[in-house]
Design an enzyme around this catalytic site. Structure first.
Site, PDB file in Angstrom:
ATOM      1  N   LYS A  91      13.074   8.309  11.947  1.00 23.12           N
ATOM      2  CA  LYS A  91      11.765   8.748  11.500  1.00 23.12           C
ATOM      3  C   LYS A  91      11.482  10.166  12.022  1.00 23.12           C
ATOM      4  CE  LYS A  91       6.955   7.242  11.897  1.00 23.12           C
ATOM      5  NZ  LYS A  91       6.057   6.168  12.303  1.00 23.12           N
ATOM      6  N   GLU A 149      19.550   9.209  21.130  1.00 18.60           N
ATOM      7  CA  GLU A 149      20.723   8.383  20.807  1.00 18.60           C
ATOM      8  C   GLU A 149      21.219   8.704  19.394  1.00 18.60           C
ATOM      9  OE1 GLU A 149      17.899   7.330  22.061  1.00 18.60           O
ATOM     10  OE2 GLU A 149      18.205   5.801  23.615  1.00 18.60           O
ATOM     11  N   GLY A 199       8.058   2.286  13.072  1.00 17.14           N
ATOM     12  CA  GLY A 199       9.510   2.061  13.083  1.00 17.14           C
ATOM     13  C   GLY A 199       9.880   0.594  12.883  1.00 17.14           C
ATOM     14  N   ARG A 200       9.222  -0.285  13.630  1.00 16.87           N
ATOM     15  CA  ARG A 200       9.584  -1.713  13.554  1.00 16.87           C
ATOM     16  C   ARG A 200       9.024  -2.383  12.306  1.00 16.87           C
ATOM     17  NH1 ARG A 200       6.352  -0.244  17.522  1.00 16.87           N
ATOM     18  NH2 ARG A 200       4.273  -1.124  17.768  1.00 16.87           N
ATOM     19  N   GLU A 237       7.387  -5.196  21.006  1.00 20.48           N
ATOM     20  CA  GLU A 237       6.944  -3.804  21.015  1.00 20.48           C
ATOM     21  C   GLU A 237       5.511  -3.724  20.466  1.00 20.48           C
ATOM     22  OE1 GLU A 237       9.874  -0.133  20.872  1.00 20.48           O
ATOM     23  OE2 GLU A 237       9.235  -0.637  18.859  1.00 20.48           O
ATOM     24  N   HIS A 277      24.040 -26.119  22.376  1.00 23.59           N
ATOM     25  CA  HIS A 277      25.093 -26.364  23.362  1.00 23.59           C
ATOM     26  C   HIS A 277      24.981 -25.412  24.536  1.00 23.59           C
ATOM     27  CE1 HIS A 277      27.149 -29.275  20.771  1.00 23.59           C
ATOM     28  NE2 HIS A 277      26.565 -28.553  19.818  1.00 23.59           N
ATOM     29  N   LYS A 295      12.295   7.528  28.217  1.00 20.82           N
ATOM     30  CA  LYS A 295      12.946   8.566  27.405  1.00 20.82           C
ATOM     31  C   LYS A 295      12.844   9.924  28.105  1.00 20.82           C
ATOM     32  CE  LYS A 295      12.286   7.134  22.557  1.00 20.82           C
ATOM     33  NZ  LYS A 295      11.640   7.501  21.302  1.00 20.82           N
TER      34      LYS A 295
HETATM   35  C1  G6Q Z   1       9.529   1.241  16.578  1.00 16.77           C
HETATM   36  C2  G6Q Z   1       9.683   2.264  17.596  1.00 16.77           C
HETATM   37  C3  G6Q Z   1      11.108   2.633  17.917  1.00 16.77           C
HETATM   38  C4  G6Q Z   1      11.746   3.612  16.941  1.00 16.77           C
HETATM   39  C5  G6Q Z   1      13.030   4.169  17.553  1.00 16.77           C
HETATM   40  C6  G6Q Z   1      13.743   5.122  16.644  1.00 16.77           C
HETATM   41  O1  G6Q Z   1       8.476   0.844  16.167  1.00 16.77           O
HETATM   42  O2  G6Q Z   1       8.914   3.363  17.247  1.00 16.77           O
HETATM   43  O3  G6Q Z   1      11.944   1.516  18.022  1.00 16.77           O
HETATM   44  O4  G6Q Z   1      11.995   3.001  15.719  1.00 16.77           O
HETATM   45  O5  G6Q Z   1      12.733   4.792  18.782  1.00 16.77           O
HETATM   46  O6  G6Q Z   1      12.920   6.202  16.326  1.00 16.77           O
HETATM   47  P1  G6Q Z   1      13.319   7.211  15.197  1.00 16.77           P
HETATM   48  O7  G6Q Z   1      13.363   6.480  13.899  1.00 16.77           O
HETATM   49  O8  G6Q Z   1      12.282   8.281  15.226  1.00 16.77           O
HETATM   50  O9  G6Q Z   1      14.686   7.743  15.547  1.00 16.77           O
END
Ligand code: G6Q
Length: 553
Positions: free
Chosen positions: A219, A225, A280-281, A366, A397, A517
């Site tokens: 996003k 990462e 994001g989620r 989250e 199990h 972060k």
């Molecule tokens: C989700 C969070 C988080 C996000 C990641 C990746 O709700 O905001 O999990 O999706 O940190 O972020 P980017 O899509 O910006 O790389």
């Protein structure tokens, strides 16, 4: 970001949860309800299973094996009303900026809108742009799937590698695994998220660069990462392709940040956008789902969105007492805030849903892992429970022992399907027999008298006795289709929303992710600094950093 607080707290009730009258009534009710036994409740009411079950968007929910009575449900519904849940649902669908700390609308429901729907954020209807992106995704997916889109050597794309993390990874992985039955079997899909180089290395070690397409899903397009993996991917491609111009055929981006996408060197014509009103989620059904669409095709992706939409409509229009996400959310509050249950286990009895618990972990934890209210006060009650789980029957199990006979109360969600996508002999009956048997065993247990009747020696009786009275929901659907997956995800999204409304928290921000972060960036620079660089952390962190440097020598 604006420093003004624009949200009117009138939408959610910001009276502290524990001071709301329905909460006080529930506290009083809990005194008797905590002693209820499921055995007695079922014996007293042969209609209980019918009374406490619901159907919506192709899902059937049996919630009769919960430690509730009709009075419990009506008090929980009163709590929902007093907490302003209905107003808050209306505010979300109306595009109001209910994500107050980021001053954003929360409109993931618009991602699965029909073309004729209207969802407004900042005064304009977002639906046409949603469908514009979906159409561009479909055109691109069709070109790749048909072989028309070619890599630098003229060969069609056979491998798709999604590079993303968190919300830009967990949804795509989960959806790919869940819908694998519908996916192209002559293409390989991989998902790289971890900054650990092993993740990238193992994901591409058997792939040919000239047949590989990378989707850089981020996003913000600044996530450490993802950007680290994206740069490594480009090097990996160029080691074979040589000419940087070739990257255009092998990299596409999914992002809200056109500037950073262009700076990375991806043509923005090959960028699929989304918007700041998609968390994001909550983004697996946005352009973040491009890998899903490449795998299952545009038609199946449309079916997935239709399933989401069916559950959205149900959530928005069904009366609270017949509203599946509301009932599930309220049951979660019942165990979390009254019984003190710390966790919820989600137990899908379908191998295709093996990543569903991991996906739900982010969605739920989250969203509702917060400890201040919308008005900024520290809560004096529990908020979001811990979510965890594994596909059945494997869990039986390993950890089910603790659920059956341990000292902790763990409400469970069982998920099962009437038809298998891979009908083989008697497998499916055996699988589903386990769903029904586990929910039954948890609820009704096995009494000392029953154990004795089996001829068990007296000293073994306590060990072989099951108290029962352990609550569960059972969610059934006919079979795992794209529509059903959409409905299932939306069910949990809206259940999380319901809980957030009761807790009066912002379910759509994630400030807790930030501190780590920032510190990691600082420490990464220090790890590369000269040995005499003075470390200014706490003594434990300083000593660990010195030890790391020493081992590196
Ligand atoms: C989700 C969070 C988080 C996000 C990641 C990746 O709700 O905001 O999990 O999706 O940190 O972020 P980017 O899509 O910006 O790389």
């Amino acid at each position: 970001m604006s420093t003004e607080r624009t949200f009117s707290p009138g939408k959610k009730n910001t009276t502290p949860l524990t001071e709301r009258s329905a909460y006080t009534a529930l506290v009083a009710h809990f005194e008797q309800a905590s002693g209820l036994q499921l055995r007695d409740l079922f014996a007293a009411d042969p209609q209980r299973a019918e009374k406490f079950s619901l159907e919506a968007a192709g899902l059937f929910l049996d919630y009769s094996k919960n430690r509730i009575t009709a009075e419990t449900v009506s008090l929980l519904l009163a709590l929902a009303r007093e907490s302003g849940l209905q107003e808050h649902i209306a505010a979300m669908f109306a595009g109001e900026k209910i994500n107050i700390t980021e001053n954003r609308s929360v409109l993931h429901v618009a991602l699965r809108s029909a073309r004729t729907d209207v969802y407004v954020s900042d005064g304009h209807n977002v639906v046409p742009e949603v469908h514009d992106v979906l159409d561009r995704m479909a055109a691109f997916a069709s070109r790749v799937r048909s072989g028309e889109w070619k890599g630098y050597s003229g060969k069609p794309i056979r491998n798709v590698v999604n590079i993303g993390i968190g919300g830009s990874d967990l949804g795509p992985v989960m959806a790919y695994e869940a819908l694998r039955y519908y996916a192209r079997r002559d293409m390989i899909f991989r998902f790289v998220s971890n900054v650990d180089g092993t993740d990238f290395a193992e994901s591409v070690h058997d792939l040919l660069p000239d047949e590989t397409l990378f989707i850089i899903a981020s996003k913000t397009f600044t996530t450490l990462e993802t950007m680290t993996n994206a740069h490594t991917a480009r090097q990996w491609l160029l080691a074979a392709a040589k000419d940087p111009a070739h990257t255009a055929k092998h990299f596409v981006a999914v992002s809200t940040n056109a500037g950073e996408v262009a700076a990375f060197g991806i043509d923005t014509a090959n960028m699929f956008g989304f918007w700041d009103w998609v968390g994001g989620r909550y983004s697996m059904d946005s352009a973040i789902g491009l890998s899903t669409m490449l795998a299952v095709g545009p038609e199946n992706f449309t079916r997935l969105l239709a399933g989401f939409r069916a559950m959205d409509t149900h959530f928005r229009t069904a009366p609270l007492e017949h509203n599946m996400p509301v009932i599930m959310g309220l049951l979660a509050v019942w165990y979390n805030n009254f019984f003190g249950a710390q966790t919820v286990a989600v137990l899908p009895y379908d191998q295709y849903l093996k990543r569903f618990p991991a996906y739900l972990q982010q969605l739920t934890m989250e969203s509702n892992g917060k400890s201040v209210t919308l008005s900024g006060e520290r809560v004096d009650y529990e908020t979001g429970p811990i979510f965890w789980g594994e596909p059945g029957t494997n869990g039986q199990h390993s950890f089910y022992q603790l659920i059956h006979q341990g000292t902790k109360l763990i409400p469970c969600d069982f998920i099962g399907f009437a038809q298998s996508l891979n009908p083989l002999g008697n497998h499916h009956h055996l699988l589903m027999a386990n769903v029904f048997a586990q929910a039954e065993a948890l609820a009704f247990g096995k009494t000392e008298a029953q154990v004795r009747l089996e001829g068990t020696p007296e000293w073994l009786v306590p060990h072989r006795t099951f108290d029962g009275n352990r609550p569960s929901n059972v969610i059934l659907a006919q079979k795992l289709t794209p529509e059903i997956l959409g409905a299932l995800v939306a069910l949990y999204e809206h259940s999380v929303f319901t809980q957030g409304a009761i807790f009066a928290i912002d379910s759509f921000d994630q400030w807790g992710v930030e501190l780590g972060k920032v510190l990691a960036k600082k420490i990464a620079a220090e790890l590369a600094a000269p040995d005499d660089y003075t470390l200014q952390h706490d003594p434990s962190t300083n000593a660990l950093l010195r030890r790391y440097r020493q081992y590196r020598q």
